[in-house]
Design a protein around this motif. Structure first.
Motif, mmCIF file in Angstrom:
data_model
loop_
_atom_site.group_PDB
_atom_site.id
_atom_site.type_symbol
_atom_site.label_atom_id
_atom_site.label_comp_id
_atom_site.label_asym_id
_atom_site.label_seq_id
_atom_site.Cartn_x
_atom_site.Cartn_y
_atom_site.Cartn_z
ATOM 1 N N GLN A 1 110.999 47.954 82.809
ATOM 2 C CA GLN A 1 111.631 48.559 83.974
ATOM 3 C C GLN A 1 111.814 50.072 83.833
ATOM 4 O O GLN A 1 112.933 50.589 83.785
ATOM 5 C CB GLN A 1 112.992 47.891 84.237
ATOM 6 C CG GLN A 1 112.872 46.418 84.560
ATOM 7 C CD GLN A 1 114.208 45.775 84.850
ATOM 8 O OE1 GLN A 1 115.252 46.322 84.519
ATOM 9 N NE2 GLN A 1 114.184 44.616 85.477
ATOM 10 N N SER B 1 111.071 54.168 85.137
ATOM 11 C CA SER B 1 111.327 54.846 86.408
ATOM 12 C C SER B 1 110.226 54.515 87.411
ATOM 13 O O SER B 1 109.162 54.015 87.055
ATOM 14 C CB SER B 1 111.380 56.361 86.199
ATOM 15 O OG SER B 1 110.095 56.838 85.823
ATOM 16 N N GLU B 2 110.508 54.830 88.671
ATOM 17 C CA GLU B 2 109.535 54.547 89.726
ATOM 18 C C GLU B 2 108.223 55.295 89.484
ATOM 19 O O GLU B 2 107.138 54.735 89.644
ATOM 20 C CB GLU B 2 110.107 54.942 91.082
ATOM 21 C CG GLU B 2 109.179 54.620 92.247
ATOM 22 C CD GLU B 2 109.784 55.000 93.587
ATOM 23 O OE1 GLU B 2 109.066 54.894 94.596
ATOM 24 O OE2 GLU B 2 110.966 55.397 93.623
ATOM 25 N N SER C 1 106.342 53.624 86.711
ATOM 26 C CA SER C 1 105.802 52.347 87.194
ATOM 27 C C SER C 1 104.525 52.571 88.003
ATOM 28 O O SER C 1 103.550 51.827 87.856
ATOM 29 C CB SER C 1 106.842 51.623 88.056
ATOM 30 O OG SER C 1 107.975 51.282 87.293
ATOM 31 N N ILE C 2 104.538 53.599 88.842
ATOM 32 C CA ILE C 2 103.351 53.906 89.644
ATOM 33 C C ILE C 2 102.180 54.273 88.737
ATOM 34 O O ILE C 2 101.046 53.828 88.942
ATOM 35 C CB ILE C 2 103.655 55.050 90.635
ATOM 36 C CG1 ILE C 2 104.636 54.566 91.710
ATOM 37 C CG2 ILE C 2 102.380 55.571 91.278
ATOM 38 C CD1 ILE C 2 105.145 55.665 92.610
#
Length: 204
Positions: free
Chosen positions: A187, A189-190, A193-194
């Motif tokens: 999990q 950061s966004e 993750s991208i």
């Protein structure tokens, strides 16, 4: 008229040169850096943002100063972390010789500190990947991913990404896919993750 233009040009050039000399001689303001925050979530986010935005020279300058401040304060482990972070961004910048010097400094001041050791492994993995030493990059990124699992999810994901990149470069796409998925599982950061999802799409 021609003589007047020459006089104006000479006088203007002199004034501009004087201003430039004053600008060069004026001391630069000190940058506020707290090396004690290098392993905090706030500073980890700063490092990630600097990498994402390509502000690598600024980051390298910050970590070099942070290392100096930590050494002056008698905090070798924090200095090691700063040297390692500097080596990471220098490797991303393509300055491998400078990055290797920072790695040597990080190793010399590490002192067995777990966070410093994890940062050193992460930076070594990045430098090894950039140098084409894929086995070393895989070994170091695997080790730092385990170490950062209890310290920082974002940095653990970064290490998994490094592992995936090295495995992909070595032609082991199954190992690369597993590493990217492990990075997503912690999990991050966004933005991270991208990046990991795009890496998986690249494998497909």
């Amino acid at each position: 008229a021609a003589g007047g233009l020459v006089v104006c040009a000479v006088a203007g050039g002199y004034l501009l040169r004087s201003r430039d000399e004053q600008r060069v001689q004026r001391p630069k303001p000190a940058v506020a850096v707290d090396p004690s925050t290098l392993t905090s979530e706030r500073d980890v986010q700063w490092l990630s943002t600097a990498i994402e935005r390509g502000q690598l020279d600024d980051a390298a300058e910050k970590y070099d100063l942070a290392a100096q401040l930590a050494q002056s304060a008698g905090a070798p482990a924090r200095a090691s972390v700063a040297h390692s972070a500097g080596a990471l961004v220098l490797a991303l910048r393509g300055k491998l010789d400078d990055a290797k010097k920072q790695l040597s400094a990080a190793e010399a001041t590490q002192g067995g500190d777990p966070s410093a050791a994890a940062y050193l492994d992460m930076a070594t993995a990045e430098v090894s990947l950039a140098s084409g030493a894929l086995d070393e990059a895989i070994a170091r990124s695997t080790r730092c991913a385990k170490a950062f699992a209890t310290i920082s999810a974002e940095l653990a994901a970064t290490c998994h990404e490094l592992h995936g990149n090295a495995a992909a470069d070595a032609g082991d796409l199954a190992a690369a896919r597993a590493a990217y998925n492990e990075g997503l599982a912690v999990q991050p950061s966004e933005a991270r993750s991208i990046t990991l999802r795009l890496a998986l799409v690249g494998l497909d």
